[in-house]
Structures are given as C-alpha cells and as structure tokens.
Write a protein that holds these residues in place. Structure first.
Motif, PDB file in Angstrom:
ATOM      1  N   ALA A 356       0.939  -1.148  -0.185  1.00 28.49           N
ATOM      2  CA  ALA A 356       0.107   0.124   0.070  1.00 28.49           C
ATOM      3  C   ALA A 356       0.988   1.144  -0.044  1.00 28.49           C
ATOM      4  N   TYR A 357       1.986   1.181   0.737  1.00 29.03           N
ATOM      5  CA  TYR A 357       2.891   2.382   0.872  1.00 29.03           C
ATOM      6  C   TYR A 357       3.597   2.409  -0.685  1.00 29.03           C
ATOM      7  N   VAL A 358       4.126   1.554  -1.384  1.00 25.31           N
ATOM      8  CA  VAL A 358       4.574   1.683  -2.694  1.00 25.31           C
ATOM      9  C   VAL A 358       3.388   2.142  -3.601  1.00 25.31           C
ATOM     10  N   ALA A 359       2.312   1.485  -3.423  1.00 21.40           N
ATOM     11  CA  ALA A 359       1.332   2.326  -4.420  1.00 21.40           C
ATOM     12  C   ALA A 359       0.797   3.578  -4.256  1.00 21.40           C
ATOM     13  N   GLU A 360       1.060   3.816  -3.218  1.00 23.39           N
ATOM     14  CA  GLU A 360       0.641   5.366  -2.824  1.00 23.39           C
ATOM     15  C   GLU A 360       1.495   6.422  -3.584  1.00 23.39           C
ATOM     16  N   VAL A 361       2.963   5.899  -3.457  1.00 27.00           N
ATOM     17  CA  VAL A 361       4.106   6.780  -3.710  1.00 27.00           C
ATOM     18  C   VAL A 361       3.887   6.613  -5.323  1.00 27.00           C
ATOM     19  N   ARG A 362       3.564   5.497  -5.774  1.00 27.57           N
ATOM     20  CA  ARG A 362       3.484   5.266  -7.478  1.00 27.57           C
ATOM     21  C   ARG A 362       2.440   6.207  -7.960  1.00 27.57           C
ATOM     22  N   GLU A 363       1.351   6.141  -7.157  1.00 31.31           N
ATOM     23  CA  GLU A 363      -0.067   6.864  -7.739  1.00 31.31           C
ATOM     24  C   GLU A 363       0.484   8.507  -7.936  1.00 31.31           C
ATOM     25  N   ARG A 364       1.191   8.893  -6.761  1.00 28.95           N
ATOM     26  CA  ARG A 364       1.458  10.594  -6.956  1.00 28.95           C
ATOM     27  C   ARG A 364       2.324  10.812  -7.720  1.00 28.95           C
TER      28      ARG A 364
END
Length: 386
Positions: A356-364
């Motif tokens: 979830a942490y990695v996905a959030e950074v990717r999304e931004r």
C-alpha cells in the motif's frame, strides 16, 4: 542534467549539439553545432577536453578510434561502447562471459527464422542489431510468419538482424552501476522498470518484492560486466526477471540512463554526478537510497498538447503536490516524446515491503507526470474548483 552535476563539481562542459535549441545546448555557453557522425565536429568538441563522453551510443566507432589515436580520452572507450551499439556483438560477448541471456541467433536470410523457431519452440523477438531504442527496431512477432516478414524487411533495409526467444517474464529490472578507470565500482539498488509500447514510463526504486539474493546477484552481474567490458562511467544493465525467478540480460547502456533518473532526488549520489566522477577518475560517490522508495514517472508528450501552458501546469502541480521533484528537458511537446520526468520520494517511515505504501507513492508520481503531459488529473480533480 549532466551539466547541472558538472557545475556542482566545478567542471564545465562543451556540448556537441545538432541544433542550438537542443536541450544540452540551452544550458551551456560552449556549444559546437554539428552531427555526431561528423569527424570534424567531433575533433572540435574534443579539442583540449579532459574527456569526451556521451548521452547516446550512436557515435560511429571508427570515428572514436581516430580520436583515441589522436590522444583524446574517450570514456567509455570505443571497444567497450561497441557492446551497447551492436546487439549481436553484445550477445556474443555476454555468451562468452557466461552471463545469463536469452537464446539468440543472427538472421542473414528470412529462412533462418524457421530454424531458430524450431530450436526455441516459442515466440520470437526480431531486433535490428544497431540503432534501435525506446521500442524502435524491435518487433514482438506473433508467429513465425510475421517474424519471417519482419526479418525480410529489416534485411532489405541493409541492417543486421538479431533473433531472440521471447522470454516468459515476471517484470523488467535494471541494475545501474558505475566504474572508474582506476577500477573502482559502485552499484545503486536494483530497480523495477515499467514499459508501455516499448518506452519506459515508470521506475520504482528499489524494486519491490525482489528476493535479496536475486538483487545481490543483479548488482554483482552489473559490476562484473562493467569490469569485463572495460566500461568507464555509468552502465545500465537492463534485465528480465523470468517467471521462474531467474535473471536474463536484455540490453546494455553505457551512459546515464532513464532507469537511473530517480537517483537525482532519491540517492546520495545521482547517476549524472557519478558518471562525471568516473569519467574524471574521481573516487565514486555513495549510492544508498535516501528513502524506502522513490518513484520516477516519465512525462511523455500527449496525443494532443494541452492548451494550458507548461508554466501554468507547473503552477497547479506544485500547489497540489509540492513534494514532486520536476525535471523538464527543454524539448517541444509531441506525442510520445520524453519531455521530462517527475520524482516522488516516499515517507521515511514507510516500508518497501508494504504494498500500500509503494502503491501510494507510485500513484502520486504517475498523477503528477500525467498532469504535466495532458493537463488533466487522473483522479478527476478540478484545479479551478473552489
């Protein structure tokens, strides 16, 4: 971007540019206008220089050998650079070194496709041995007939043809390393690259969910190849991680590489500074990441350029995502063209093991790059709403 690093090191660059508005020519006063295939232009740009280095691999080897014979410090040297210029030369050398590679063959006639297809028993990738990048000169053939037709077309154009087995892969990785003439080597963490239509659109650094032993093996492989090939400067080893958990070398690049742009904000030493350190035979810099994850997203020209100016797009991006680190290249917008990239660094208290942490950074990062490309937000946000 190399010039930015040179300023910090107290160095100056002379640039060989095809036109005065080329990106590198926009940021240095010392410019030679000419083609990279022009021997006289190369001699003029190398005159009095401590070293001659590159931002692409397409300078003819015979011209570089002439410069070396005249006493110019060419880095990487032409005998090393050849392995990034010619895929057949690269494949044969890596095979001789025992490096893991896909099965391959040279095609001198379309009928060679049938013999190779019988050998590998699967789908085939047809590549031009020279000149291809960002998906150009690469065809993922759907069947033997298409591979035969593509091979015939490439051969008719007078280019050497490489046939490769199509790898059943989990994802693409990149091992970025640097080597100095002294022989010192340094490696950044292995990253995951995300490709679309043959173009890198995203880099996740370090690669999430990568087995530590496999990551170490990739770094060791990069450093070994840099030493064996005599590389001076940055070397990017583009890799396939197969579905079976193995590594295979896809391609080599001997220069600062798209898969290393994250280092500008996410590592202690950027690839651009490291390349200059290596070329100048300085001790190499530390390569540790400064956060659990950094994501780079390329800014690609939209199918139709937005009416909103890039300046206004930057204004709205910084207002909404002030943490986004933007790097624009000074290029005109056209469909699919790399005109810049965005780096977003994850919070220090995050974990690469947390999807979830990695996905959030990717999304931004992706949201920021898409906004700069298209002038529209991927989440539907209205920048003018109150």
């Amino acid at each position: 971007m190399t010039h930015q690093a040179a300023i910090a090191l107290g160095q100056t660059l002379r640039v060989l540019a095809a036109a005065p508005d080329d990106p590198a020519a926009q940021v240095t006063p010392d410019v030679v206008i000419g083609a990279h295939t022009d021997a006289d232009a190369l001699r003029r740009v190398a005159q009095g220089a401590a070293a001659l280095t590159f931002d692409h691999e397409h300078v003819p080897a015979e011209l570089l050998r002439e410069l070396v014979a005249a006493g110019v410090n060419v880095a990487p040297p032409p005998q090393a650079l050849l392995h990034a210029q010619d895929k057949l030369v690269m494949r044969r050398r890596l095979r001789d070194l025992g490096a893991p590679i896909p099965r391959f063959a040279e095609a001198t006639d379309p009928s060679d496709v049938d013999a190779f297809a019988a050998e590998v028993g699967g789908r085939i990738v047809v590549k031009t041995a020279r000149g291809g990048y960002d998906g150009r000169g690469v065809t993922l053939a759907t069947d033997v007939a298409e591979a035969r037709d593509v091979t015939a077309r490439y051969l008719a154009d007078g280019v050497a043809v490489l046939l490769e087995e199509r790898v059943d892969m989990r994802r693409e990785l990149s091992a970025l390393v640097a080597r100095s003439p002294f022989g010192q080597g340094a490696a950044w963490p292995v990253v995951q690259t995300v490709q679309r239509d043959g173009i890198c659109v995203e880099v996740i650094a370090p690669a999430p969910a990568l087995d530590p032993d496999l990551a170490s093996a990739a770094e060791r492989l990069g450093l070994r190849l840099a030493e064996e090939l005599g590389v001076v400067g940055v070397l990017a080893v583009e890799l396939f991680e197969t579905s079976g958990g193995e590594l295979l070398v896809n391609e080599l690049a001997m220069r600062p590489h798209n898969s290393g742009h994250w280092t500008m904000n996410g590592a202690l030493t950027s690839q651009f500074e490291q390349h200059l350190r290596a070329v100048l035979d300085y001790p190499l810099g530390a390569t540790a990441p400064i956060a659990p994850v950094t994501v780079m997203a390329n800014v690609l020209g939209a199918p139709r350029a937005p009416e909103m100016s890039m300046d206004e797009r930057l204004h709205h991006l910084f207002a909404r995502l002030p943490e986004a680190a933007v790097h624009l290249y000074g290029k005109a917008e056209r469909p699919g063209r790399k005109i810049g990239h965005v780096n977003v660094i994850g919070a220090a208290n995050g974990s690469l093991e947390d999807p979830a942490y990695v996905a959030e950074v990717r999304e931004r990062a992706v949201r920021a790059a898409h906004w700069l490309s298209h002038g529209e937000w991927t989440d539907g946000w209205n920048e003018h709403a109150r």
